[in-house]
Design a protein around this motif. Sequence first.
Motif: not given
Length: 137
Positions: A74-86
Amino acid sequence: MERTYVMIKPDGVQRQLIGNIVSRFEQKGFKLVAGKFVTLSKETAETHYGEHRERPFFGELVDFITSGPVFAMVWEGENVVKVARTLIGATNPAEAAPGTIRGDLAVQVAMNVVHGSDSVESANREIDIFFRADELQ
Ligand code: ATP
């Protein structure tokens, strides 16, 4: 703060890519709030990939994801869902841009090294499948 579920698939674990992948998320500035090895049961795999039940590759997908341990995070941060996909790149590694995890580290669509939730709703659902509340930092 937003959280996402990221899973290094059996090919990534077997190829000893955990450190490489974790580093990319850390360097980007995200915080690791949980991480563990899990060997998925067929039932958990079918729940996790439930949206693909009707796809022709569903059986292959379940067989692959249960073929060895995954590294669930599990990762946490601003806009992490979208940025992780990038950071992860396109589903098909042949189309994933250089610099992305799949672009740099994978060739085949079935063995594309890593999974990341595609929405905040999916992230919450997937975190609940793999982690208890007391496992999250
Ligand atoms: P993931 O859910 O693993 O992060 P994704 O969201 O990028 O991947 P999806 O379209 O949700 O892509 O597909 C789920 C997974 O199913 C892919 O990561 C891939 O491993 C597998 N998959 C997709 N298309 C195929 C295919 N044509 N043949 C075999 N496996 C496939």
